[in-house]
Motif scaffolding. Structure first.
Motif, PDB file in Angstrom:
ATOM      1  N   ALA A 102     -16.825   8.843  -0.931  1.00  0.00           N
ATOM      2  CA  ALA A 102     -16.091   7.444  -1.065  1.00  0.00           C
ATOM      3  C   ALA A 102     -16.101   6.807   0.280  1.00  0.00           C
ATOM      4  CB  ALA A 102     -14.638   7.525  -1.566  1.00  0.00           C
ATOM      5  N   ILE A 103     -16.121   5.536   0.367  1.00  0.00           N
ATOM      6  CA  ILE A 103     -15.492   4.589   1.387  1.00  0.00           C
ATOM      7  C   ILE A 103     -14.415   3.968   1.359  1.00  0.00           C
ATOM      8  CG2 ILE A 103     -16.668   2.646   2.743  1.00  0.00           C
ATOM      9  CD1 ILE A 103     -18.941   4.897   2.210  1.00  0.00           C
ATOM     10  N   PHE A 104     -13.742   3.795   2.430  1.00  0.00           N
ATOM     11  CA  PHE A 104     -12.259   3.078   2.125  1.00  0.00           C
ATOM     12  C   PHE A 104     -12.242   1.890   3.141  1.00  0.00           C
ATOM     13  CE2 PHE A 104     -11.729   7.479   0.988  1.00  0.00           C
ATOM     14  CZ  PHE A 104     -10.757   7.443   0.022  1.00  0.00           C
ATOM     15  N   LEU A 105     -11.779   0.717   2.599  1.00  0.00           N
ATOM     16  CA  LEU A 105     -11.634  -0.205   3.491  1.00  0.00           C
ATOM     17  C   LEU A 105     -10.399  -0.564   3.874  1.00  0.00           C
ATOM     18  CD1 LEU A 105     -12.602  -3.128   4.717  1.00  0.00           C
ATOM     19  CD2 LEU A 105     -12.597  -4.059   2.798  1.00  0.00           C
ATOM     20  N   ASN A 112       0.289  -7.269  13.519  1.00  0.00           N
ATOM     21  CA  ASN A 112       0.355  -5.882  13.816  1.00  0.00           C
ATOM     22  C   ASN A 112      -0.722  -5.057  13.534  1.00  0.00           C
ATOM     23  OD1 ASN A 112       1.452  -3.300  14.323  1.00  0.00           O
ATOM     24  ND2 ASN A 112       3.578  -3.661  13.275  1.00  0.00           N
ATOM     25  N   GLN A 113      -1.811  -4.974  14.212  1.00  0.00           N
ATOM     26  CA  GLN A 113      -2.811  -4.282  14.076  1.00  0.00           C
ATOM     27  C   GLN A 113      -3.240  -2.689  14.179  1.00  0.00           C
ATOM     28  OE1 GLN A 113      -6.172  -6.586  15.644  1.00  0.00           O
ATOM     29  NE2 GLN A 113      -5.181  -8.555  15.691  1.00  0.00           N
ATOM     30  N   ILE A 114      -1.875  -2.110  14.114  1.00  0.00           N
ATOM     31  CA  ILE A 114      -1.669  -0.698  13.942  1.00  0.00           C
ATOM     32  C   ILE A 114      -1.084  -0.414  12.830  1.00  0.00           C
ATOM     33  CG2 ILE A 114      -2.091  -0.033  16.553  1.00  0.00           C
ATOM     34  CD1 ILE A 114       1.074   0.611  16.430  1.00  0.00           C
ATOM     35  N   ARG A 115      -0.824  -1.547  12.240  1.00  0.00           N
ATOM     36  CA  ARG A 115       0.048  -1.233  10.597  1.00  0.00           C
ATOM     37  C   ARG A 115      -1.003  -1.611   9.617  1.00  0.00           C
ATOM     38  NH1 ARG A 115       5.238  -4.488   9.063  1.00  0.00           N
ATOM     39  NH2 ARG A 115       5.430  -3.720   6.968  1.00  0.00           N
ATOM     40  N   VAL A 116      -1.061  -0.715   8.672  1.00  0.00           N
ATOM     41  CA  VAL A 116      -2.051  -0.950   7.392  1.00  0.00           C
ATOM     42  C   VAL A 116      -1.268  -1.592   6.468  1.00  0.00           C
ATOM     43  CG1 VAL A 116      -3.329   0.259   5.642  1.00  0.00           C
ATOM     44  CG2 VAL A 116      -3.391   1.110   8.096  1.00  0.00           C
ATOM     45  N   LYS A 117      -2.050  -2.724   5.948  1.00  0.00           N
ATOM     46  CA  LYS A 117      -1.289  -3.576   4.900  1.00  0.00           C
ATOM     47  C   LYS A 117      -1.859  -2.783   3.558  1.00  0.00           C
ATOM     48  CE  LYS A 117      -1.456  -8.260   2.931  1.00  0.00           C
ATOM     49  NZ  LYS A 117      -2.178  -9.507   2.747  1.00  0.00           N
ATOM     50  N   THR A 118      -3.326  -2.606   3.434  1.00  0.00           N
ATOM     51  CA  THR A 118      -3.685  -2.095   2.192  1.00  0.00           C
ATOM     52  C   THR A 118      -4.877  -1.483   2.208  1.00  0.00           C
ATOM     53  OG1 THR A 118      -3.181  -4.208   1.106  1.00  0.00           O
ATOM     54  CG2 THR A 118      -4.771  -2.933  -0.055  1.00  0.00           C
ATOM     55  N   ILE A 119      -5.057  -0.396   1.611  1.00  0.00           N
ATOM     56  CA  ILE A 119      -6.457   0.364   1.549  1.00  0.00           C
ATOM     57  C   ILE A 119      -6.813   0.380   0.288  1.00  0.00           C
ATOM     58  CG2 ILE A 119      -7.467   2.660   2.164  1.00  0.00           C
ATOM     59  CD1 ILE A 119      -5.314   3.383   4.085  1.00  0.00           C
ATOM     60  N   TYR A 120      -8.447   0.064   0.141  1.00  0.00           N
ATOM     61  CA  TYR A 120      -9.073   0.063  -1.025  1.00  0.00           C
ATOM     62  C   TYR A 120     -10.280   1.273  -1.078  1.00  0.00           C
ATOM     63  CZ  TYR A 120      -7.464  -4.782  -1.451  1.00  0.00           C
ATOM     64  OH  TYR A 120      -6.968  -5.923  -1.577  1.00  0.00           O
ATOM     65  N   LYS A 121     -10.211   1.925  -2.181  1.00  0.00           N
ATOM     66  CA  LYS A 121     -11.344   3.010  -2.440  1.00  0.00           C
ATOM     67  C   LYS A 121     -12.340   2.441  -3.037  1.00  0.00           C
ATOM     68  CE  LYS A 121     -11.996   7.578  -4.103  1.00  0.00           C
ATOM     69  NZ  LYS A 121     -11.375   8.911  -4.909  1.00  0.00           N
ATOM     70  N   LEU A 122     -13.683   2.679  -2.594  1.00  0.00           N
ATOM     71  CA  LEU A 122     -14.984   2.001  -3.115  1.00  0.00           C
ATOM     72  C   LEU A 122     -16.002   3.045  -3.255  1.00  0.00           C
ATOM     73  CD1 LEU A 122     -14.947  -0.554  -0.114  1.00  0.00           C
ATOM     74  CD2 LEU A 122     -14.402  -1.170  -2.500  1.00  0.00           C
ATOM     75  N   GLU A 123     -16.450   3.247  -4.442  1.00  0.00           N
ATOM     76  CA  GLU A 123     -17.367   4.150  -5.066  1.00  0.00           C
ATOM     77  C   GLU A 123     -18.640   4.186  -3.866  1.00  0.00           C
ATOM     78  OE1 GLU A 123     -16.741   6.632  -6.904  1.00  0.00           O
ATOM     79  OE2 GLU A 123     -14.504   5.547  -7.287  1.00  0.00           O
ATOM     80  N   THR A 124     -19.131   5.001  -3.686  1.00  0.00           N
ATOM     81  CA  THR A 124     -20.466   4.990  -2.587  1.00  0.00           C
ATOM     82  C   THR A 124     -21.477   4.211  -3.227  1.00  0.00           C
ATOM     83  OG1 THR A 124     -19.722   7.280  -1.729  1.00  0.00           O
ATOM     84  CG2 THR A 124     -22.118   6.801  -1.505  1.00  0.00           C
ATOM     85  N   ASP A 125     -21.802   4.502  -4.657  1.00  0.00           N
ATOM     86  CA  ASP A 125     -22.985   3.908  -5.288  1.00  0.00           C
ATOM     87  C   ASP A 125     -22.790   2.313  -5.187  1.00  0.00           C
ATOM     88  OD1 ASP A 125     -24.168   6.115  -5.614  1.00  0.00           O
ATOM     89  OD2 ASP A 125     -23.741   6.343  -7.893  1.00  0.00           O
TER      90      ASP A 125
END
Length: 164
Positions: A102-105, A112-125
């Motif tokens: 998988a790819i994650f965005l 605050n660029q060391i704090r994550v707001k959101t992570i999306y999981k993206l299918e490789t295909d």
């Protein structure tokens, strides 16, 4: 600002650098590595510190590898230096996507660029198809292929959202 003001920051970076080396991370200051560590901690992955490898793997299944893209709010996560031609170089570039489960965005807060707001999981295909589409449209032989949060919302799903 007096030069002495930097000393506490440099001292902490040196300590972090030494600690990272004990964890098998030889160059903590490698571009993107600290953000990859932040993402991996949230997702429960193990960072792969080698530059030419995927960014992380599943600690329970080392064959499950992941690529991390990141940006601040309003930006785009990029796969750098994707080669359109010749064909063997193109396939090598696309293998940087294919090798992953998988790819994650990860979207980091702008303020605050060391704090994550959101992570999306993206299918490789899905990422592969979009990368091919963008490479085919590019006028350049080598280009950066970007993925916005808007694109990730439409083509992936949220696996982490900051609740603070």
């Amino acid at each position: 600002m007096a030069i002495d003001a930097y000393q506490p920051v440099v001292s902490l970076v040196k300590q972090a650098f030494d600690l990272a080396r004990t964890l098998g991370i030889p160059n903590l200051l490698q571009p993107g590595l600290v953000k990859e560590m932040i993402i991996a901690e949230i997702l429960g992955h193990e960072v792969i510190p080698e530059k030419r490898q995927p960014d992380a793997r599943d600690p329970n299944d080392p064959s499950a590898m992941y690529e991390y893209l990141s940006c601040k709010e309003g930006g785009t996560g990029q796969l750098d230096r994707m080669v359109k031609s010749p064909e063997n170089d193109r396939q090598d570039s696309l293998d940087r996507i294919r090798r992953n489960r998988a790819i994650f965005l990860a979207i980091f807060y702008e303020a605050n660029q060391i704090r994550v707001k959101t992570i999306y999981k993206l299918e490789t295909d899905i990422v592969l198809a979009e990368a091919i589409r963008k490479m085919d449209r590019s006028k350049n032989r080598i280009s950066h292929v970007g993925f916005s949060e808007r694109w990730a919302k439409a083509n992936g799903f949220v696996v982490y959202s900051d609740q603070r």
